[in-house]
Scaffold this active site. Structure first.
Site, mmCIF file in Angstrom:
data_model
loop_
_atom_site.group_PDB
_atom_site.id
_atom_site.type_symbol
_atom_site.label_atom_id
_atom_site.label_comp_id
_atom_site.label_asym_id
_atom_site.label_seq_id
_atom_site.Cartn_x
_atom_site.Cartn_y
_atom_site.Cartn_z
ATOM 1 N N CYS A 164 -31.406 -2.459 29.367
ATOM 2 C CA CYS A 164 -32.530 -3.296 28.926
ATOM 3 C C CYS A 164 -33.894 -2.676 29.201
ATOM 4 O O CYS A 164 -34.914 -3.218 28.794
ATOM 5 C CB CYS A 164 -32.439 -4.689 29.554
ATOM 6 S SG CYS A 164 -32.879 -4.723 31.296
ATOM 7 N N CYS B 7 -29.036 -2.985 35.457
ATOM 8 C CA CYS B 7 -29.379 -4.232 36.162
ATOM 9 C C CYS B 7 -28.147 -4.784 36.859
ATOM 10 O O CYS B 7 -27.054 -4.794 36.282
ATOM 11 C CB CYS B 7 -29.845 -5.297 35.163
ATOM 12 S SG CYS B 7 -31.544 -5.114 34.653
ATOM 13 N N GLY C 260 -31.703 -22.675 59.204
ATOM 14 C CA GLY C 260 -31.263 -21.426 59.825
ATOM 15 C C GLY C 260 -30.256 -21.599 60.939
ATOM 16 O O GLY C 260 -29.616 -20.630 61.352
ATOM 17 N N CYS D 273 -30.095 -9.265 32.305
ATOM 18 C CA CYS D 273 -30.127 -8.029 31.531
ATOM 19 C C CYS D 273 -29.859 -8.323 30.052
ATOM 20 O O CYS D 273 -30.549 -7.811 29.168
ATOM 21 C CB CYS D 273 -29.092 -7.059 32.083
ATOM 22 S SG CYS D 273 -29.183 -5.403 31.402
ATOM 23 N N CYS E 89 -33.411 0.319 33.979
ATOM 24 C CA CYS E 89 -32.072 -0.080 33.543
ATOM 25 C C CYS E 89 -31.770 0.599 32.212
ATOM 26 O O CYS E 89 -32.578 0.558 31.286
ATOM 27 C CB CYS E 89 -31.987 -1.597 33.396
ATOM 28 S SG CYS E 89 -30.462 -2.148 32.612
#
Lengths: 209, 292
Positions: free
Chosen positions: B256, B278, B43, B284, B253
């Site tokens: 899909c 998606c 970080g 997808c 979606c």
């Protein structure tokens, strides 16, 4: 190369570069092994076989330094065939030899710096990255007979990992642990004679068993 | 054996006239050293000497420098932009790396060893053998509240994140909730506040104790940072105002039928109706083929 710069000699040493080391592809392979080991403290990673012919019994710590050093960083060697190893690294990398307290990379032979490591750079709170990386020439990693046994936890470790290493003195580990004050501290690499390597960055909590 | 002429970039790499992976070896070395420090201090933003790339700043110069510094001949590369393998940015970066290294590329998340991304984490579960490389526009999470680099560096040094907490509190007072969309501030390893790059909130919990190494790089801002595997990444939240991901309940979606992935909303200009697709196009397609 100013007056205050404490490296000796020129940009390169006087010798001839080791022809066995490929600066592009060997550096890349070794770096990826090192990255894997640093990101997964305590994981034993095996370095690729590269037949360089350095002074000293263990060529693997030198492969690591040949991957990491260049003219922008400094190093020092403690113990072992200090003079020859230093000269070999200067010739092969252009890295600057430096006093311990200024070194970016420190290579320790014989399993102990005899207290000298306490003078290594640990970084500052504003720039904790300006700290030393210490490479230890280890006898054997993954084996605690006659060596130290460490329990590791922290980033890169799912739960806990045990790691044994011979050829590194317990006093030395204690000295390093006393310096670790996260985010300040040293990042350690143990490198053994069979090409096995293990990393213990400062983010790792270490318990000597 | 590589000659010094190769280091200077005058010898042939994958494309004649360039070094392998475009960057010269000294640049790679510096970036590699900085990556190792970034991994050792999760970080924390490590400064580095970002190079000019054949790509405009802001188009992934950071991510591409990381990718080119770590990539080897046996790697398989996937590049996505907002989840898509086919956007102009993703295609150009993939072509650049492919021409400069000769490595294999893929759109299949599972077979990639390095995944460079802008603004998403693939939906498929990643494994510990993979490395994620994030393109980062703004590495400093405190920049919106403090313009001075000197001051923000001191705030990180002292772990003084009180002004960020205040910022979140003010958001709640004004709007009744935390309104940060992408770039949600997270505390890494309980120590450093980090900008997770403009991934949606949806992807933030997926960084937490993930098995993958995540490398972040901002080319323009010259910073590298990392989240190693199995590292705590906690979005800032209050006890009574919790961190929330985007809510797609009741939406699926259109292609899909997925109801458990991050969806892009597409508004039909003519009718004003919303459609959902998606964001991860590779995932997808796999679902449409019944593979995922």
């Amino acid at each position: 190369m100013g007056r205050d710069c404490d490296h000796k000699g020129g940009f390169r040493g006087d010798g001839v570069r080791d022809p066995a080391f490929d600066l592009i592809f060997d550096s890349q392979r070794i770096f990826r092994s090192l990255l894997d080991a640093m990101a997964n403290p305590g994981r034993i990673v095996t370095l690729p076989e590269i037949d360089i012919e350095p002074p000293g019994a263990n060529r693997y710590p030198l492969l690591l330094l040949m991957t990491l050093l260049d003219h922008e960083v400094s190093f020092c060697v403690l113990g072992g065939a200090q003079t020859q190893v230093t000269e070999y690294l200067k010739t092969n990398t252009g890295g600057k030899e430096s006093r311990l307290e200024n070194s970016d990379f420190i290579l320790v032979y014989g399993g102990s710096s005899h207290g000298l490591i306490q003078r290594a750079r640990v970084g500052t709170l504003e720039y904790p990255d300006e700290s030393a990386t210490v490479i230890y020439d280890a006898g054997s990693i993954g084996d605690d007979r006659g060596g130290v046994l460490l329990e590791l936890s922290g980033p890169g470790i799912a739960d806990k990992r045990m790691i044994g290493a011979s050829g590194i003195e317990e006093n030395e580990i204690e000295d390093v642990l006393a310096m670790q004050d996260y985010p300040l501290g040293l990042d350690l690499i143990f490198s053994d004679r069979a090409g096995r390597m293990v990393c213990i960055p400062r983010s790792t909590t270490v318990e000597v068993m | 054996m590589t000659e010094l002429s190769t280091l200077a970039g005058t010898d042939s790499g994958a494309l004649k006239g360039y070094n392998f992976a475009f960057l010269d070896e000294f640049t790679k070395r510096e970036i590699r050293r900085k990556i190792l420090k970034a991994v050792a201090i999760p970080g924390y933003q490590v400064p580095f000497g970002s190079r000019e790339m054949p790509l405009a700043k802001g188009w992934g110069t950071g991510g591409i420098q990381i990718t080119l510094s770590i990539i080897g001949r046996s790697d398989v590369l996937k590049v996505i932009d907002q989840g898509s393998d086919e956007s102009v940015n993703a295609v150009n970066i993939r072509n650049l790396v492919s021409r400069m290294t000769g490595v294999e590329t893929t759109s299949d998340t599972g077979s990639a060893t390095i995944i460079q991304t802008r603004h998403r984490i693939p939906e498929e579960a990643l494994t510990e053998d993979q490395i994620m490389v994030f393109q980062v526009p703004f590495p400093e999470p405190l920049r919106t509240i403090e313009p001075s680099e000197q001051v923000t560096r001191r705030m990180h040094a002292e772990q003084d994140y009180s002004s960020m907490w205040l910022h979140l509190y003010e958001d709640i007072v004004k709007h009744g909730k935390i309104t940060i969309g992408a770039r949600y501030p997270c505390l890494v390893n309980g120590r450093h506040l980090m900008d997770p790059s403009p991934i949606p909130r949806w992807d933030v919990p997926r960084l937490h104790r993930s098995p993958v190494l995540h490398l972040f790089c901002a080319g323009r801002e010259k910073r590298i940072y990392a989240v190693p595997p199995h590292t705590p990444v906690e979005p800032l939240e209050f006890e009574d105002y919790k961190f929330e991901t985007e809510d797609f309940s009741g939406k699926v979606c259109e292609r899909c039928g997925s109801s458990d992935t991050f969806l892009d909303e597409i508004i039909d200009d003519a009718t004003g109706d919303s459609r959902y697709l998606c964001s991860d196009t590779s995932f997808c397609e796999k679902r449409q083929r019944g593979c995922a």
